[in-house]
Write a protein that holds these residues in place. Structure first.
Motif, short mmCIF file in Angstrom:
data_model
loop_
_atom_site.label_atom_id
_atom_site.label_comp_id
_atom_site.label_asym_id
_atom_site.label_seq_id
_atom_site.Cartn_x
_atom_site.Cartn_y
_atom_site.Cartn_z
N GLY A 503 -29.38 -54.46 -68.31
CA GLY A 503 -29.24 -55.87 -68.67
C GLY A 503 -30.57 -56.58 -68.48
O GLY A 503 -30.99 -57.38 -69.33
N SER A 507 -32.83 -57.91 -71.52
CA SER A 507 -33.14 -59.33 -71.58
C SER A 507 -34.65 -59.54 -71.65
O SER A 507 -35.13 -60.39 -72.38
CB SER A 507 -32.59 -60.04 -70.35
N SER A 795 -22.82 -56.69 -65.75
CA SER A 795 -23.25 -57.78 -66.63
C SER A 795 -23.27 -59.10 -65.87
O SER A 795 -24.18 -59.91 -66.04
CB SER A 795 -22.31 -57.91 -67.83
N VAL A 796 -22.25 -59.31 -65.04
CA VAL A 796 -22.20 -60.56 -64.27
C VAL A 796 -23.42 -60.64 -63.35
O VAL A 796 -24.12 -61.66 -63.30
CB VAL A 796 -20.90 -60.63 -63.44
N ALA A 798 -26.30 -59.04 -63.64
CA ALA A 798 -27.52 -59.19 -64.44
C ALA A 798 -27.65 -60.63 -64.94
O ALA A 798 -28.73 -61.22 -64.89
CB ALA A 798 -27.51 -58.22 -65.61
N PHE A 799 -26.52 -61.19 -65.39
CA PHE A 799 -26.57 -62.56 -65.92
C PHE A 799 -27.12 -63.52 -64.86
O PHE A 799 -28.03 -64.30 -65.12
CB PHE A 799 -25.17 -62.99 -66.35
N PHE A 800 -26.57 -63.43 -63.66
CA PHE A 800 -27.00 -64.37 -62.64
C PHE A 800 -28.42 -64.07 -62.14
O PHE A 800 -29.19 -64.97 -61.87
CB PHE A 800 -26.01 -64.40 -61.47
N ILE A 802 -30.79 -62.89 -63.83
CA ILE A 802 -31.77 -63.31 -64.82
C ILE A 802 -32.04 -64.80 -64.74
O ILE A 802 -33.14 -65.26 -65.00
CB ILE A 802 -31.32 -62.83 -66.21
N GLN A 803 -31.03 -65.56 -64.31
CA GLN A 803 -31.27 -66.99 -64.13
C GLN A 803 -32.37 -67.22 -63.08
O GLN A 803 -33.09 -68.19 -63.14
CB GLN A 803 -29.99 -67.73 -63.69
N SER A 813 -33.73 -65.27 -71.24
CA SER A 813 -32.31 -65.55 -71.25
C SER A 813 -31.58 -64.22 -71.27
O SER A 813 -32.13 -63.20 -71.67
CB SER A 813 -31.94 -66.37 -72.48
N PHE A 814 -30.33 -64.26 -70.82
CA PHE A 814 -29.57 -63.02 -70.68
C PHE A 814 -29.24 -62.43 -72.05
O PHE A 814 -28.76 -63.13 -72.94
CB PHE A 814 -28.28 -63.29 -69.91
N PHE A 816 -27.00 -59.32 -73.54
CA PHE A 816 -26.03 -58.30 -73.17
C PHE A 816 -26.53 -56.92 -73.62
O PHE A 816 -26.93 -56.74 -74.77
CB PHE A 816 -24.68 -58.61 -73.83
#
Ligand code: ATP
Ligand code: MG
Lengths: 855, 288
Positions: A503, A507, A795-796, A798-800, A802-803, A813-814, A816
Motif C-alpha cells: 500500500g 501510494s 489497507s486500513v 496503510a491508509f492511516f 500514509i496520512q 495520497s493513499f 489501494f
C-alpha cells in the motif's frame, strides 16, 4: 523405557511427529529469518570495517567533502604545512563503465568501475600487487582489483575499453592488486589510475574527492584531526577510518530497523503457530491430562511437561533455523547488493548466534505458556468427561483490548516510520516499534471478529457450490470458531504487513507518477545508464551539454547537478537528502513542479540570487518558511542563504531536498559536473528527429549515457522503489509461509477430530473425492477468510500511515494496492489448496470401518 | 449409635468377613476406621433454574476390605458419588472421609496426594496413554510419584503377571483388546498399592467374557490383597459378585442387599424393596 515423568514429554512428541514437525517448522523459519537478518547486518557492518581498514590500513585520518563535492586543490599546500602531518595523499574519484567489443556499454552493476585517481608515488590506499605494478604518472594505464578482474576474465597486460565521463578510452592493465585482507567490492570493480589521467578522463580540472593523512605521531591523531578540520572548514569531514565506518553503519541503521522488524514479524507468526499448535494439542489431550491428574500428577508437573515439549520443539527448531538462516542470508545479501549496498564475505558473529537462539527459545516458550497454563488447569474429572471442547467464541473483552492496542499504532505508527521528527533518537525508535508491536498484538486479539464474518460469508458461497462437502467444511469451521480464527489470524498478520508494505509503495509510486509529468516537463533526460537522480555514481562531463546544444532542433538544454548529503541543520548520521542545482534562467522551461510560498518566477529569481527552494518535508522538520535563513556548509565555503520557496512535490524521492543555483553549487559544494541534462525540442515536430540525433551522439562518444523519455524515467524510479520493497516482501513471504504451516496443522487436527464423521460419510458411500473436497473447502475458508481480513486490515493501516507521510512526500495520497490484493487473493486460494493436500489425502485414505471404530 | 441402614449392613458384612478384620470396629468408633464414610452428601450442578441436584443427601459407610457395588438407573448419581469419593469433584455440602481423612479443608495439593497415595481408579474407557507400552502404563503412577529405578519395572511386571498379561508387556494399548486394556488399567491402579479402588462401569465397555475376567480379577484383588473396592455397574451379574450392593435413585440412597447370587439381586428389584428402603433411609437420616 520411560525413565521419568518428564521423559513422557519426549514420548508424546515422538508419537505426534508430523504435528511436532509442523509446529517446529514455524520456529525454524522464524529463527532462520531473524538469524539471516542479523548475519546480513553484521556482514554489511563488517564489510565497511574491512573496506576501510584494509584499504586505509596506514591512513590515520581522511578528509571527505560532506556533500560529495570537491575539496579545493588550493588547500593541499596548506594541509601539508600542518604540524604533525607525515604524509598527505590526495585522490580524485571517477566512474567508468566497461564496453562490449562493439563499443556499446555493458549493462548492469558488474560493469561499473570505481576508479581512484592517485599520485602513484603517494598512494592513499594500501595496494598489494599480486602481479604487475603501480601505474605510471602519465598515460592510459590502470591497476585493477584482482578478484573482480578474475571474475570478468581480465588479465594483466590486456587493454580494456571503457566509457568515461569525457568519452571512450582504452587503458592497459599494468597491475592486479588486492587490499590487505583480500576484500572485494561486491559487484562493482575497483581500480586505480594516475592523477593526471583521472583529471583528463573525468574532466575535473581541480579539486579532490578525498585526502588521506598519515600522522607523524599516531598517539596524537586527535589533535591533528582538530587541526585539519579547522583548516578544511565545516563542509569537509575529517575522520579516522573507523569514524567513517561508524558513520556508514549509522546511516544504514534505518534500513536495519526495518529488516529487524520484518524478521521479527516472521518470528512472531512462528510463535503464534506454537501457541495454536499447543492449544490444539492440549485440547485434544484433556482426557489424558485429566487421567494423569487422577494418578496424582500435580498441576505443576503438567505445566512443566507441556513446557518441556515446547523446549524440545524450540531447541530443534532453533538449531535447524540457524542452518536455514545461513542459506537465507546468502539470498538477502544478493538482494541488498542489488540496492547498492556493498557486502563482502558472510559474517556470523557469536552475538547473532546467541540472539537468534535466545529469541527462538523465548518465543517458543512464550507461545507455549498459555497452553501450558491451560493444561495445568485441567481438572482430574476430565479423565471421565473426556476431551469435549469448550467451544467458545472470542470474548468481547478480548475485542476491546485488541482494539485499544490496535488503534494507536494505526494512527501514529506512520509518523514514526516515515516522519523525521523521531529519526535517530533511540527513544523514538523504541517507542515506534513498541507502538507497532502493540498494534500487531491488538490485531491478533481483534482479528477473529473480522475473520469470522468473512468465513461465514464465504461459507454461504461454498455451500452453494458443493452442498454436501461444503456443508461439512463450513460446519467444521463454524463449530470451532476459536480455532478457525486462530489459524486464520496467523495468515492475516503476515498478509496485512505485505499489504501495508505494498500500500505504501503503491501510494508512493502513484504520487510520483502523478507529479512526475510536471517535474519532468522535458522531452529527454540525459543520464548515466540506469542511474536515477540522487543515486551516487557517475557524472556527465561538461562538453556533453555543449555538444547536445549544437544539435539541430534543440530547444533547451540545461544541466542538473546533484549531490546526496545531509541538508543544513541535520546531524551527520541522519538520512541524507538531495541537493539539486539548476540554472534558474532555464529551469522554468523544463520543470513545472508546484511551488508554494511564492510564485515560480519569484522563487527562481531568488535562487539566482543565492536562495534555496526547500522541500516541504525538510522545511517542516526544521521549521523553515519563505524568508528563513539557513547556512550552507561546503568544502568550498559556507554562506547564509534565504529560503525563497517551498517545493510542493515528492519527485526527488527523498524527504529532504533543496534546489539551488549552479553557481551556489559550485562555490559552496565544489560540484561542477552534471548529473543529468534536461533537453527539450524546439517544437514537438522536431522531437523524434532530435531524439535520434542525441542517441547517435551518445552511442558514438558516450556509451555510458542514455537519453531517457519521461516514461522511461518513471519506470526506472518505479523499479528502484520496487527493489527496495521486494527485499522487505521477501522477508515477509517467510512469515506467510509460516502461517500456512499453521493452516496445515489445523486441518490435520480437523481430520483427526472428524475421523468418525468422515468414516460415516465413507460408509454411506461418499467418494474419496468428496471427502477430499471437504478438507479442501475447509482449508479455503480459512486461507481466503484470513487473506481478506489481512487485506482489509493492511489497507486500513496503510491508509492511516500514509496520512502521516505528507512531510516525507508532499501530496501523497493513499492508493489501494490493486495488484497486490489480486495476487494475495489468488495466492490464498492456491495456498489453501496446497495446505489441504496432505490432510485431504489422509482423510481420503481413512478406512471407513477403522474410522467408525475410532475413539 | 446411628441406626442407619448402612450400619446395619456394615455389621452384617463384618460377621461374614472371612479375615475377621477389625472386629472391634463394630463399636461406636467404627466410623473412624471405615474405608469410606459419607455424611449428608449433596452435589448440585449449575445454578438457579438450570441446577441439577445429582446427589441429595447420601450417607454411606464402607468397611475396609469391602467390595461394594452401586447400582441404579441412569442419571441417579452413581458416577457423581464415585467422583466425590475420588476427590475428582467437590461436594456441595456434606462430609467425606476416606481412610480416616476428611476432605473438608484439604487443598488442591493434598487432594492430589490423596489420589496418588490412597486411591486407584479404573475407568470405563481404560484411559491408557496410547504412546506408552502396557508395562510403562502400569508403572506410570510410580514415575508421577517421583520414584525411579529397576524396582518399578519389576513390580509392574509382577502386576502384569497378576492380571495375566505378562507376555503383552511391550505392546501398545492399541494392540490390546478392550478387556486386556482394562486389565492393564487395573494393574496400573494397583501400582502404588492403594487401599481403595474406585471403578465406574469397568465392564461397561466389554463383552460378557472379557467383563467376567475383569470381575474375577477385581474379586481376587479384593480378597487376596484386602483392597476396598467401590464399583458402579449396570450389570446385575457383576453386582452379584460383590459383598454388598447399594441402590440409588434420584440422587438418593434407595436400598441395599448383600451380594451373592444374581437371582437375589433381581428379586430385590422385583420386590419393590428399593422404594420402601429409600423412604426408610431418608426418614432415619432426618432423625439422626
Ligand atoms: N458436570 C455436570 N454438569 C451438570 N449436570 C451433571 C454433570 N454431571 C452429571 N450431571 C447430572 O447429574 C445427574 C447424575 O449424573 P451421574 O453421571 O452421576 O449419573 P449416573 O448414575 O452415573 O448415570 P449413568 O448410569 O448414565 O452413568 C444426571 O442428571 C446428570 O445429568
Ligand atoms: Mg455414570
Amino acid at each position: 523405557m520411560l525413565r521419568s515423568f518428564d521423559s513422557l514429554a519426549l514420548r508424546q512428541l515422538l508419537t505426534r511427529r508430523l504435528r511436532a514437525a509442523l509446529t517446529a517448522f514455524g520456529i525454524v523459519l522464524g529463527v532462520g529469518m531473524v538469524f539471516a537478518v542479523l548475519v546480513l547486518a553484521s556482514t554489511i557492518r563488517h564489510t565497511f570495517d574491512e573496506l576501510i581498514s584494509s584499504a586505509w590500513g596506514k591512513t590515520d585520518l581522511a578528509a571527505v567533502s560532506k556533500s560529495g563535492g570537491q575539496i579545493p586543490a588550493g588547500k593541499l599546500a596548506e594541509l601539508r604545512a600542518v604540524p604533525g602531518v607525515a604524509k598527505v595523499s590526495p585522490m580524485v574519484g571517477v566512474m567508468f563503465r566497461r564496453l562490449h567489443p562493439d563499443g556499446s556499454a555493458i549493462k548492469g552493476a558488474g560493469a561499473g568501475m570505481l576508479v581512484a585517481g592517485i599520485e602513484p608515488d603517494n598512494p592513499p590506499y594500501d595496494f598489494h600487487f599480486l602481479s604487475g605494478s603501480m601505474v605510471a604518472k602519465q598515460g592510459m594505464q590502470i591497476d585493477v582489483e584482482q578478484a573482480w578482474a578474475q571474475k570478468h576474465g581480465l588479465r594483466l597486460g590486456e587493454a580494456i575499453a571503457v566509457a568515461t565521463p569525457t568519452g571512450r578510452a582504452r587503458l592497459q592493465i599494468v597491475g592486479l592488486f588486492r587490499f590487505s585482507k583480500g576484500l572485494s567490492f561486491g559487484e562493482m570493480g575497483f581500480a586505480g589510475i594516475s592523477m593526471a589521467t583521472a583529471r583528463q578522463l573525468s574532466g575535473q580540472e581541480n579539486g579532490y574527492m578525498q585526502i588521506s593523512f598519515q600522522a607523524r605521531d599516531r598517539s596524537r591523531v586527535r589533535e591533528l584531526q582538530q587541526h585539519l578540520q579547522r583548516v578544511l572548514g565545516s563542509g569537509v569531514d575529517v575522520k579516522t577510518p573507523q569514524g567513517f565506518s561508524d558513520q556508514l553503519a549509522k546511516q544504514l541503521q534505518g534500513l536495519n530497523v526495518v529488516l529487524y522488524f520484518f524478521s521479527g514479524v516472521a518470528l512472531f507468526v512462528g510463535g503464534f503457530l506454537i501457541l495454536n499448535g499447543f492449544n490444539m494439542t492440549v485440547l485434544q489431550r484433556m482426557r489424558e491430562i485429566g487421567m494423569l491428574r487422577t494418578l496424582g500428577a500435580t498441576r505443576l508437573m503438567i505445566v512443566r511437561s507441556v513446557l518441556l515439549e515446547a523446549i524440545m520443539i524450540g531447541g530443534v527448531g532453533t538449531t535447524l533455523g540457524l542452518g536455514l538462516g545461513l542459506a537465507l542470508s546468502e539470498g538477502l545479501i544478493k538482494m541488498i547488493s542489488s540496492i547498492g549496498v556493498p557486502v563482502g564475505a558472510l559474517q556470523m558473529p557469536a552475538s547473532a548466534l546467541f540472539i537468534a537462539v535466545a529469541l527462538g527459545l523465548v518465543v517458543t516458550l512464550l507461545g507455549a505458556l498459555m497452553p501450558a497454563r491451560r493444561a495445568g488447569r485441567i481438572e482430574p474429572i476430565r479423565a471421565v468427561l473426556g476431551d469435549a471442547e469448550i467451544r467458545r467464541g472470542p470474548s468481547v473483552r478480548r475485542a476491546a483490548v485488541g482494539l485499544a492496542l490496535f488503534v494507536p499504532g494505526v494512527l501514529f505508527g506512520g509518523s514514526f516510520w516515515f516522519s523525521d521528527s523521531t529519526q535517530g533518537s533511540t527513544l523514538g525508535v523504541v517507542g515506534g516499534i513498541a507502538l507497532t508491536m502493540a498494534m500487531f498484538i491488538g490485531m491478533t486479539l481483534a482479528a477473529p471478529y473480522l475473520i469470522m464474518p468473512f468465513v461465514r460469508a464465504l461459507s454461504l458461497a461454498v455451500r452453494r457450490l458443493s452442498p454436501t462437502a461444503g456443508r461439512l467444511a463450513t460446519d467444521a469451521t463454524r463449530s470451532n470458531p476459536a480455532r478457525t480464527a486462530a489459524t486464520a489470524v496467523a495468515l492475516t498478520i503476515g498478509l496485512s504487513v505485505v499489504v501495508v508494505n505494498s500500500g505504501i509503495s503503491t501510494s508512493m509510486l502513484h504520487t510520483i507518477n502523478r507529479q512526475i509529468d510536471a517535474a519532468y516537463a522535458r522531452d529527454f533526460t540525459i543520464q548515466p545508464l540506469d542511474q536515477i537522480l540522487g543515486q551516487s555514481g557517475q557524472a556527465i562531463a561538461t562538453p556533453v551539454a555543449k555538444r547536445i546544444a549544437k544539435l539541430p532542433g534543440v530547444g533547451v538544454v540545461t544541466p542538473i547537478r546533484a549531490t546526496v548529503t545531509q541538508l543544513p541543520g541535520r546531524s551527520s548520521d541522519s538520512t541524507p537528502g538531495l541537493i539539486m542545482a539548476v540554472d534558474p534562467a532555464a529551469w522554468g522551461n523544463v520543470d513545472h513542479t508546484p511551488i508554494s510560498g511564492s510564485t515560480r518566477a519569484q522563487a527562481l529569481a531568488g535562487v539566482a540570487r543565492g536562495g534555496v527552494i526547500a522541500s516541504k518535508g525538510y522545511a517542516a522538520a526544521l521549521n523553515l518558511h519563505v524568508g528563513s535563513q539557513i547556512t550552507l556548509h561546503g568544502p568550498g565555503s559556507s554562506r547564509r542563504a534565504r529560503v525563497v520557496g517551498l517545493l510542493d512535490a515528492a519527485t526527488t524521492g527523498m524527504a529532504d531536498s533543496m534546489q539551488i543555483s549552479l553557481a551556489t553549487m559550485s562555490e559552496v559544494y565544489g560540484i561542477t559536473e552534471d548529473s543529468q541534462l534536461a533537453v527539450t525540442a524546439a517544437s514537438p515536430a522536431q522531437r523524434t528527429q532530435l531524439g535520434r540525433e542525441i542517441q547517435a551522439l551518445l552511442a558514438r562518444d558516450y556509451p555510458n549515457l542514455e537519453a531517457a523519455s519521461t516514461a522511461q524515467v518513471k519506470s526506472q524510479i518505479q523499479s528502484a522503489v520496487n527493489r527496495q520493497f521486494n527485499l522487505f516482501n521477501a522477508i515477509l513471504a517467510v512469515a506467510v509461509v509460516i502461517s500456512l504451516l499453521g493452516v496445515i496443522n489445523t486441518l490435520a487436527i480437523s481430520v483427526i477430530e472428524r475421523t468418525r464423521e468422515i468414516g460415516v460419510l465413507r460408509a454411506l458411500g461418499s467418494s474419496r473425492w468428496q471427502v477430499r473436497s471437504t478438507m479442501l473447502d475447509e482449508s479455503l475458508l480459512i486461507t481466503v477468510g484470513g487473506a481478506l481480513a489481512g487485506i482489509l486490515l493492511g489497507s486500513v493501516i496503510a491508509f492511516f500511515w500514509i496520512q502521516g507521510m505528507d512531510t516525507f512526500m508532499p501530496g501523497i495520497s493513499f492508493a489501494f494496492p490493486v495488484a497486490t490484493t489480486i495476487t494475495i487473493t489468488l495466492a490464498a486460494i492456491v495456498l489453501g489448496v496446497l495446505a489441504a493436500i496432505l490432510p485431504a489425502r489422509r482423510a481420503a485414505r481413512l478406512d471407513p470401518i477403522a474410522a467408525i471404530a475410532y475413539e | 449409635m446411628r441406626q442407619t441402614t448402612d450400619t446395619v449392613w456394615y455389621r452384617m458384612r463384618m460377621t461374614r468377613d472371612r479375615q475377621g478384620l477389625a472386629l472391634n470396629s463394630m463399636d461406636a468408633n467404627a466410623s473412624t476406621a471405615a474405608a469410606i464414610e459419607l455424611r449428608g452428601l449433596v452435589k448440585v450442578y449449575g445454578q438457579g433454574s438450570t441446577a441439577v441436584r445429582a446427589l441429595q443427601g447420601v450417607d454411606l459407610t464402607v468397611a475396609p476390605g469391602e467390595f461394594l457395588a452401586i447400582m441404579g438407573p441412569s442419571g441417579s448419581g452413581k458416577s457423581t458419588l464415585l467422583h466425590l469419593i475420588g476427590a475428582l469433584e467437590q461436594a456441595s455440602s456434606g462430609e467425606i472421609s476416606v481412610a480416616g481423612m476428611r476432605f473438608a479443608g484439604l487443598g488442591e495439593k493434598e487432594l492430589t496426594r490423596l489420589r496418588r497415595d490412597h486411591l486407584g481408579f479404573v475407568f470405563q474407557f481404560f484411559n491408557l496413554l496410547p504412546s506408552l507400552t502396557a508395562l510403562e502404563n502400569v508403572y506410570l503412577p510410580a514415575l508421577i510419584a517421583g520414584r525411579r529405578g529397576e524396582e518399578l519395572q519389576r513390580r509392574a511386571m509382577e502386576l502384569l503377571g497378576r492380571v495375566g498379561l505378562a507376555e503383552r508387556a511391550q505392546h501398545l494399548p492399541s494392540e490390546l483388546s478392550g478387556g486386556e486394556q482394562q486389565r492393564v488399567s487395573i494393574a496400573r491402579s494397583l501400582m502404588l498399592q492403594p487401599k481403595l479402588l474406585l471403578a465406574d462401569e469397568p465392564t461397561g465397555n466389554l463383552d460378557s467374557h472379557a467383563g467376567g475376567e475383569v470381575l474375577d480379577l477385581l474379586r481376587a484383588v479384593n480378597r487376596e490383597e484386602d483392597k476396598t473396592i467401590v464399583m458402579v455397574t449396570h450389570d446385575p451379574a457383576a453386582a452379584a459378585r460383590t459383598d454388598r450392593i447399594i441402590f440409588m435413585r434420584d440422587g438418593r440412597f434407595a436400598g441395599q442387599t448383600p451380594g451373592g447370587s444374581t437371582k437375589a439381586v433381581l428379586e430385590f428389584f422385583a420386590d419393590g424393596h428399593i422404594a420402601a428402603q429409600a423412604q426408610a433411609h431418608t426418614g432415619t437420616s432426618r432423625a439422626a
